[in-house]
Design a protein around this motif. Structure first.
Motif, short mmCIF file in Angstrom:
data_model
loop_
_atom_site.label_atom_id
_atom_site.label_comp_id
_atom_site.label_asym_id
_atom_site.label_seq_id
_atom_site.Cartn_x
_atom_site.Cartn_y
_atom_site.Cartn_z
N ILE A 12 98.89 19.93 -71.33
CA ILE A 12 97.57 20.54 -71.52
C ILE A 12 96.66 19.66 -72.38
N HIS A 13 97.14 19.27 -73.55
CA HIS A 13 96.29 18.55 -74.49
C HIS A 13 95.72 17.24 -73.96
N PRO A 14 96.49 16.43 -73.23
CA PRO A 14 95.89 15.18 -72.72
C PRO A 14 94.70 15.43 -71.80
N HIS A 15 94.78 16.43 -70.94
CA HIS A 15 93.65 16.76 -70.05
C HIS A 15 92.48 17.33 -70.85
N ALA A 16 92.81 18.12 -71.88
CA ALA A 16 91.74 18.68 -72.71
C ALA A 16 90.96 17.57 -73.41
N ARG A 17 91.68 16.57 -73.91
CA ARG A 17 91.00 15.44 -74.54
C ARG A 17 90.11 14.71 -73.53
N ARG A 18 90.63 14.51 -72.34
CA ARG A 18 89.89 13.75 -71.32
C ARG A 18 88.61 14.45 -70.93
N HIS A 19 88.65 15.79 -70.83
CA HIS A 19 87.48 16.55 -70.39
C HIS A 19 86.69 17.15 -71.56
N ASP A 20 87.12 16.88 -72.79
CA ASP A 20 86.46 17.44 -73.98
C ASP A 20 86.44 18.96 -73.93
N LEU A 21 87.60 19.55 -73.68
CA LEU A 21 87.73 21.00 -73.61
C LEU A 21 88.11 21.57 -74.98
N ALA B 46 94.51 24.34 -64.97
CA ALA B 46 93.14 24.58 -65.41
C ALA B 46 92.63 23.42 -66.26
N ALA B 47 93.48 22.93 -67.16
CA ALA B 47 93.08 21.80 -68.01
C ALA B 47 92.85 20.55 -67.18
N GLU B 48 93.74 20.27 -66.25
CA GLU B 48 93.61 19.07 -65.43
C GLU B 48 92.36 19.10 -64.56
N SER B 49 91.99 20.28 -64.09
CA SER B 49 90.84 20.41 -63.20
C SER B 49 89.52 20.08 -63.89
N GLY B 50 89.45 20.34 -65.19
CA GLY B 50 88.20 20.16 -65.91
C GLY B 50 87.15 21.19 -65.56
N GLU B 51 87.52 22.24 -64.83
CA GLU B 51 86.56 23.25 -64.39
C GLU B 51 86.35 24.36 -65.42
N PHE B 52 87.20 24.39 -66.45
CA PHE B 52 87.08 25.40 -67.49
C PHE B 52 86.68 24.72 -68.79
N ASP B 53 85.88 25.39 -69.59
CA ASP B 53 85.40 24.81 -70.84
C ASP B 53 86.43 24.90 -71.96
N ILE B 54 87.24 25.95 -71.93
CA ILE B 54 88.18 26.24 -73.01
C ILE B 54 89.53 26.61 -72.40
N ILE B 55 90.59 26.04 -72.93
CA ILE B 55 91.94 26.37 -72.47
C ILE B 55 92.66 27.10 -73.59
N PRO C 145 99.77 30.59 -61.07
CA PRO C 145 99.41 29.63 -60.01
C PRO C 145 99.10 30.27 -58.66
N ASP C 146 99.74 31.39 -58.33
CA ASP C 146 99.46 32.02 -57.05
C ASP C 146 98.07 32.67 -57.00
N HIS C 147 97.40 32.75 -58.16
CA HIS C 147 96.02 33.25 -58.19
C HIS C 147 95.00 32.11 -58.09
N TRP C 148 95.46 30.89 -58.16
CA TRP C 148 94.55 29.74 -58.29
C TRP C 148 93.53 29.67 -57.14
N ASP C 149 94.01 29.76 -55.92
CA ASP C 149 93.10 29.61 -54.77
C ASP C 149 92.04 30.71 -54.76
N GLN C 150 92.42 31.93 -55.11
CA GLN C 150 91.45 33.02 -55.15
C GLN C 150 90.40 32.79 -56.22
N ILE C 151 90.83 32.31 -57.37
CA ILE C 151 89.90 32.07 -58.47
C ILE C 151 88.97 30.91 -58.17
N MET C 152 89.49 29.87 -57.54
CA MET C 152 88.72 28.64 -57.35
C MET C 152 88.02 28.57 -56.00
#
Length: 311
Positions: A195-204, A169-178, A128-135
């Motif tokens: 993880i899985h509920p967000h993946a279903r919502r975003h079709d990851l 990452a899953a909640e954001s929907g910004e990644f294709d694969i988790i 999580p401490d890398h999140w801001d740098q990555i995004m």
């Protein structure tokens, strides 16, 4: 015996459209454990059984893997997945989630793997401490998207041992694969909630990178058994001993039960395995049939969940 094994079925990794197979081969832990010739035979047998997905990374000696794939005469439809962010430096493992290093790493992997395009690139062991740098607007993800637009990168995903980052990452929907480690096993079902509920919502696409929990569900509660790649705590060892008995009561060994449990999850597209022998590979493939036919995983799964972030 081998003629009775099912063929590993093809799958599609969500909205990315990337074609894979229900089982994938991981290469991180085989270096030094399986000799070159034995590894080539493993690859050949895996390909014969239908596996078309190999997982690697810059810190996994990709060049070594490429040579073994050549010797094994890898099929044209093989999916080679690599990563960025975690590297082998002069003083050991180092992490760099900056955009410039990401671009260099993609070009290095293209050359090392002999590919014109990396079909999947996963952010490796971020926290999580890398999140801001990555995004950030000009961060790693933005750099990867530029490479996507240039046709050098396909899908963008994660390969992380930190459940918080995987959930973000899953909640954001910004990644294709988790992809994540140790978050959906007989000892922990964190991914099912976070993880899985967000993946279903975003079709990851969803990849379970370590269905054996790194690696006690593959070895059992033996001396030196490890959970989440660390020495297993006494309470984990006790639970696994009880779990082995519950699995045996249903006629299953623990590794088969552990892998079949993950294979049976409808939210997981791919399970990454790391057999060290053809016999282990055959047992892993046989678990596909157990996943389809066995309906009593609730009798085996741990009644208590054990936290298992890699770091």
């Amino acid at each position: 015996m081998t003629n009775d094994l099912p063929q590993v079925p093809p799958v599609t990794l969500g909205r990315s459209g990337v074609r894979s197979t229900k089982l994938a081969l991981g290469s991180a832990n085989w270096i030094g454990r399986v000799g070159d010739e034995a590894y080539v035979e493993l690859l050949r047998e895996a390909f014969r059984l239908g596996i078309r997905h190999v997982d690697t990374a810059p810190s996994y000696a990709q060049g070594w893997l490429v040579e073994r794939l050549k010797e094994a005469e890898a099929p044209d439809d093989l999916l080679i997945v690599t990563k960025i962010g975690r590297y082998m430096g002069d003083d050991g493992i180092e992490y760099d989630f900056g955009p410039d290093r990401a671009v260099r790493s993609v070009h290095d992997s293209l050359a090392e793997l002999g590919l014109e395009r990396l079909p999947v690139v996963k952010v490796h062991d971020a926290r999580p401490d890398h999140w801001d740098q990555i995004m950030a607007p000009h961060g790693m993800l933005a750099a990867l998207r530029r490479l996507q637009s240039e046709g050098l990168v396909g899908a963008i995903g994660t390969a992380v041992g930190n459940a918080d980052f995987a959930a973000m990452a899953a909640e954001s929907g910004e990644f294709d694969i988790i992809g994540s480690y140790h978050h959906y096993t007989l000892l922990n079902q964190d991914a099912a909630r976070r993880i899985h509920p967000h993946a279903r919502r975003h079709d990851l696409g969803v990849i379970n990178i370590s269905p054996f929990g790194g690696n006690i569900l593959g070895t059992g509660a033996v001396p030196g058994a490890r959970y989440s790649y660390r020495e297993a705590a006494p309470e984990v060892l006790n639970e696994v001993r009880d779990m082995e008995q519950r699995a045996q009561a249903h006629g299953l060994d623990l590794p088969t039960a552990a892998l079949a449990y993950s294979l049976a999850c409808p939210d997981i597209n791919v399970n990454v395995i790391g057999p060290t022998s053809i016999e282990e590979l055959h047992a892993d493939v046989a678990a596909l049939r157990v996943a389809e036919e066995f309906g009593n995983f609730g009798d085996i799964v741990s009644p208590v969940e054990f936290p298992n972030d890699w770091f």
